[in-house]
Design a protein around this motif. Structure first.
Motif, PDB file in Angstrom:
ATOM      1  N   THR A  45       0.833  -1.203   0.000  1.00  0.00           N
ATOM      2  CA  THR A  45       0.000   0.000   0.000  1.00  0.00           C
ATOM      3  C   THR A  45       0.862   1.245   0.000  1.00  0.00           C
ATOM      4  O   THR A  45       0.585   2.215  -0.724  1.00  0.00           O
ATOM      5  N   ALA A  46       1.924   1.244   0.802  1.00  0.00           N
ATOM      6  CA  ALA A  46       2.836   2.390   0.833  1.00  0.00           C
ATOM      7  C   ALA A  46       3.457   2.621  -0.538  1.00  0.00           C
ATOM      8  O   ALA A  46       3.549   3.768  -1.019  1.00  0.00           O
ATOM      9  N   ASP A  47       3.886   1.553  -1.180  1.00  0.00           N
ATOM     10  CA  ASP A  47       4.494   1.665  -2.499  1.00  0.00           C
ATOM     11  C   ASP A  47       3.495   2.216  -3.521  1.00  0.00           C
ATOM     12  O   ASP A  47       3.823   3.109  -4.313  1.00  0.00           O
ATOM     13  N   LEU A  48       2.266   1.713  -3.487  1.00  0.00           N
ATOM     14  CA  LEU A  48       1.235   2.164  -4.422  1.00  0.00           C
ATOM     15  C   LEU A  48       0.874   3.626  -4.169  1.00  0.00           C
ATOM     16  O   LEU A  48       0.744   4.422  -5.103  1.00  0.00           O
ATOM     17  N   PHE A  49       0.710   3.988  -2.910  1.00  0.00           N
ATOM     18  CA  PHE A  49       0.385   5.376  -2.574  1.00  0.00           C
ATOM     19  C   PHE A  49       1.490   6.324  -3.040  1.00  0.00           C
ATOM     20  O   PHE A  49       1.212   7.415  -3.547  1.00  0.00           O
ATOM     21  N   ALA A  50       2.737   5.909  -2.854  1.00  0.00           N
ATOM     22  CA  ALA A  50       3.864   6.747  -3.281  1.00  0.00           C
ATOM     23  C   ALA A  50       3.841   6.947  -4.793  1.00  0.00           C
ATOM     24  O   ALA A  50       4.045   8.064  -5.286  1.00  0.00           O
ATOM     25  N   ARG A  51       3.575   5.883  -5.535  1.00  0.00           N
ATOM     26  CA  ARG A  51       3.515   6.001  -6.993  1.00  0.00           C
ATOM     27  C   ARG A  51       2.374   6.902  -7.443  1.00  0.00           C
ATOM     28  O   ARG A  51       2.442   7.502  -8.512  1.00  0.00           O
ATOM     29  N   GLU A  52       1.339   6.993  -6.614  1.00  0.00           N
ATOM     30  CA  GLU A  52       0.186   7.822  -6.960  1.00  0.00           C
ATOM     31  C   GLU A  52       0.292   9.234  -6.398  1.00  0.00           C
ATOM     32  O   GLU A  52      -0.684   9.994  -6.418  1.00  0.00           O
ATOM     33  N   GLY A  53       1.470   9.607  -5.875  1.00  0.00           N
ATOM     34  CA  GLY A  53       1.723  10.992  -5.524  1.00  0.00           C
ATOM     35  C   GLY A  53       1.550  11.386  -4.077  1.00  0.00           C
ATOM     36  O   GLY A  53       1.706  12.568  -3.737  1.00  0.00           O
ATOM     37  N   ALA A  54       1.239  10.434  -3.191  1.00  0.00           N
ATOM     38  CA  ALA A  54       1.046  10.778  -1.785  1.00  0.00           C
ATOM     39  C   ALA A  54       2.379  11.028  -1.097  1.00  0.00           C
ATOM     40  O   ALA A  54       3.398  10.426  -1.432  1.00  0.00           O
ATOM     41  N   ARG A  55       2.362  11.927  -0.117  1.00  0.00           N
ATOM     42  CA  ARG A  55       3.453  12.050   0.841  1.00  0.00           C
ATOM     43  C   ARG A  55       3.096  11.170   2.031  1.00  0.00           C
ATOM     44  O   ARG A  55       1.952  11.191   2.495  1.00  0.00           O
ATOM     45  N   LEU A  56       4.061  10.404   2.523  1.00  0.00           N
ATOM     46  CA  LEU A  56       3.752   9.290   3.412  1.00  0.00           C
ATOM     47  C   LEU A  56       4.267   9.477   4.823  1.00  0.00           C
ATOM     48  O   LEU A  56       5.393   9.931   5.038  1.00  0.00           O
ATOM     49  N   VAL A  57       3.437   9.089   5.783  1.00  0.00           N
ATOM     50  CA  VAL A  57       3.852   8.887   7.165  1.00  0.00           C
ATOM     51  C   VAL A  57       3.741   7.391   7.404  1.00  0.00           C
ATOM     52  O   VAL A  57       2.642   6.832   7.377  1.00  0.00           O
ATOM     53  N   LEU A  58       4.879   6.729   7.579  1.00  0.00           N
ATOM     54  CA  LEU A  58       4.905   5.279   7.732  1.00  0.00           C
ATOM     55  C   LEU A  58       5.165   4.925   9.183  1.00  0.00           C
ATOM     56  O   LEU A  58       6.165   5.351   9.767  1.00  0.00           O
ATOM     57  N   ALA A  59       4.285   4.138   9.782  1.00  0.00           N
ATOM     58  CA  ALA A  59       4.372   3.813  11.197  1.00  0.00           C
ATOM     59  C   ALA A  59       4.453   2.305  11.397  1.00  0.00           C
ATOM     60  O   ALA A  59       3.711   1.540  10.769  1.00  0.00           O
ATOM     61  N   ASP A  60       5.367   1.899  12.289  1.00  0.00           N
ATOM     62  CA  ASP A  60       5.538   0.476  12.585  1.00  0.00           C
ATOM     63  C   ASP A  60       6.391   0.351  13.843  1.00  0.00           C
ATOM     64  O   ASP A  60       6.970   1.341  14.297  1.00  0.00           O
ATOM     65  N   THR A  61       6.482  -0.872  14.374  1.00  0.00           N
ATOM     66  CA  THR A  61       7.347  -1.122  15.527  1.00  0.00           C
ATOM     67  C   THR A  61       8.678  -1.741  15.123  1.00  0.00           C
ATOM     68  O   THR A  61       9.589  -1.832  15.940  1.00  0.00           O
ATOM     69  N   ASP A  62       8.797  -2.165  13.884  1.00  0.00           N
ATOM     70  CA  ASP A  62      10.034  -2.784  13.387  1.00  0.00           C
ATOM     71  C   ASP A  62      10.941  -1.693  12.830  1.00  0.00           C
ATOM     72  O   ASP A  62      10.808  -1.281  11.674  1.00  0.00           O
ATOM     73  N   ASP A  63      11.875  -1.235  13.658  1.00  0.00           N
ATOM     74  CA  ASP A  63      12.716  -0.100  13.280  1.00  0.00           C
ATOM     75  C   ASP A  63      13.537  -0.368  12.022  1.00  0.00           C
ATOM     76  O   ASP A  63      13.655   0.503  11.158  1.00  0.00           O
ATOM     77  N   VAL A  64      14.108  -1.552  11.931  1.00  0.00           N
ATOM     78  CA  VAL A  64      14.979  -1.872  10.800  1.00  0.00           C
ATOM     79  C   VAL A  64      14.173  -1.913   9.508  1.00  0.00           C
ATOM     80  O   VAL A  64      14.545  -1.305   8.494  1.00  0.00           O
ATOM     81  N   ALA A  65      13.068  -2.647   9.523  1.00  0.00           N
ATOM     82  CA  ALA A  65      12.229  -2.749   8.324  1.00  0.00           C
ATOM     83  C   ALA A  65      11.657  -1.388   7.938  1.00  0.00           C
ATOM     84  O   ALA A  65      11.544  -1.066   6.752  1.00  0.00           O
ATOM     85  N   LEU A  66      11.315  -0.586   8.938  1.00  0.00           N
ATOM     86  CA  LEU A  66      10.765   0.742   8.671  1.00  0.00           C
ATOM     87  C   LEU A  66      11.804   1.630   7.994  1.00  0.00           C
ATOM     88  O   LEU A  66      11.500   2.332   7.017  1.00  0.00           O
ATOM     89  N   LYS A  67      13.025   1.585   8.495  1.00  0.00           N
ATOM     90  CA  LYS A  67      14.112   2.375   7.897  1.00  0.00           C
ATOM     91  C   LYS A  67      14.367   1.938   6.456  1.00  0.00           C
ATOM     92  O   LYS A  67      14.547   2.780   5.564  1.00  0.00           O
ATOM     93  N   ASP A  68      14.369   0.629   6.228  1.00  0.00           N
ATOM     94  CA  ASP A  68      14.623   0.107   4.882  1.00  0.00           C
ATOM     95  C   ASP A  68      13.515   0.517   3.914  1.00  0.00           C
ATOM     96  O   ASP A  68      13.787   0.911   2.770  1.00  0.00           O
ATOM     97  N   LEU A  69      12.257   0.419   4.363  1.00  0.00           N
ATOM     98  CA  LEU A  69      11.132   0.779   3.500  1.00  0.00           C
ATOM     99  C   LEU A  69      11.174   2.262   3.170  1.00  0.00           C
ATOM    100  O   LEU A  69      10.988   2.654   2.012  1.00  0.00           O
ATOM    101  N   ALA A  70      11.418   3.089   4.177  1.00  0.00           N
ATOM    102  CA  ALA A  70      11.484   4.536   3.945  1.00  0.00           C
ATOM    103  C   ALA A  70      12.586   4.884   2.960  1.00  0.00           C
ATOM    104  O   ALA A  70      12.399   5.696   2.053  1.00  0.00           O
TER     105      ALA A  70
END
Length: 250
Positions: free
Chosen positions: A22-47
C-alpha cells in the motif's frame, strides 16, 4: 497516476505485507507518506527505498496500542505537514485458539492492537483529518469480521469491532469532512499466515472455502485502499470493501 497527488497519508503496520504494498502504491500515486511500525529496521529500509524512488516519507516508530505513542505521532504529523488527508490502519496481530483455549493474555494482546489501536488512531489524528476538509479513514477488518470460522476467537471479535467502529465513525463525521470505510481481506499470503500456507497449501481450510481456490497476494489488496483514499470514492462512507476471492459469497 497521481490519484493521491497532494495528499498526506499515514499507514500503520507499514512494513507488513499489505502495508508495504500500500505504501508503495500510494507513493507512486503521488502521496506524501507517514509510515508507522514497531520494526525499526524494516521501517528504515522501507522509507529509504521509497525515498530513493522520489517519495517524501516520514517514518515513525509507533506501538498502536499506546495512547502516548499516538499523541506523539499526531504531533509529529502536525509539525511536519500541518494536516492529514488519509489514515490507513493496517497494524494487526492474530491469535488462533477458539473460545476455551484462548488465554487472557492472548485475548488482551489482540484486542489492544487490533481494536483499541484502531480507536486510538481515530482519536489521535481525527483533528488533523478534519482540518484537511477532505479526509479518508480506511480501517482494516477481515472476512473474519463478517463471518464466523469456529476459531481465532479474539481475532474475530476484534475485527468485528473494527467493522462497527468504522460505521459509527462514518456516521459521526459524515458532515465533518471525513469519510470512514473498512476493508475486509480474505486469505492473503502475508508473513502473518505464510507459515500456515506453506504447511497446508491449497488444503488450508479458508483457501478451500474460497471459490477462487487460492490466497491473494498483498498486491491484489492494496488497490482497495487506493480507491478509498482517493477522491474517486467521495460518496463512499460507512462501507465494507470485501476483497476475498468470493469467500463470503456463500
Amino acid at each position: 497516476m497521481a490519484r493521491l497527488d497532494g495528499k498526506i497519508a499515514l499507514i500503520t503496520g507499514a512494513t507488513g505485507g499489505i502495508g508495504a504494498e500500500t505504501a508503495d502504491l500510494f507513493a507512486r500515486e503521488g502521496a506524501r507518506l507517514v509510515l508507522a511500525d514497531t520494526d525499526d529496521v524494516a521501517l528504515k529500509d522501507l522509507a529509504a527505498r521509497l525515498e530513493s524512488a522520489g517519495a517524501e516519507v516520514l517514518p515513525i516508530r509507533l506501538d498502536v496500542s499506546s495512547g502516548e505513542d499516538w499523541a506523539a505521532a499526531a504531533e509529529a504529523v502536525r509539525a511536519r505537514f500541518g494536516v492529514l488527508h488519509v489514515l490507513v490502519t493496517l497494524a494487526g496481530v492474530v491469535d488462533w485458539p477458539g473460545i476455551e483455549d484462548t488465554t487472557e493474555d492472548g485475548w488482551d494482546r489482540v484486542i489492544a492492537v487490533n481494536q483499541t489501536g484502531t480507536w486510538l488512531a481515530l482519536r489521535a489524528v481525527m483533528p488533523l483529518l478534519r482540518a484537511s476538509g477532505n479526509g479518508s479513514v480506511i480501517t482494516t477488518s477481515s472476512v473474519l469480521g463478517l463471518v464466523g470460522s469456529g476459531a481465532a476467537a479474539a481475532y474475530q471479535a476484534s475485527k468485528g469491532a473494527v467493522r462497527l467502529l468504522a460505521k459509527t465513525a462514518a456516521v459521526e463525521y459524515a458532515t465533518r469532512g471525513v469519510r470512514v470505510n473498512s476493508v475486509h481481506p480474505g486469505v492473503v499470503a502475508t508473513p502473518m499466515i505464510q507459515e500456515i500456507l506453506d504447511e497446508q497449501g491449497d488444503q488450508q481450510p479458508d483457501v478451500v472455502r474460497t471459490p477462487m481456490r487460492r490466497a491473494a497476494s498483498p498486491r491484489e489488496i492494496a488497490p482497495a485502499y487506493l480507491y478509498l483514499a482517493s477522491d474517486e470514492s467521495s460518496y463512499v462512507t460507512g462501507a465494507e470493501l470485501v476483497v476475498d476471492g468470493g469467500l463470503t459469497a456463500h
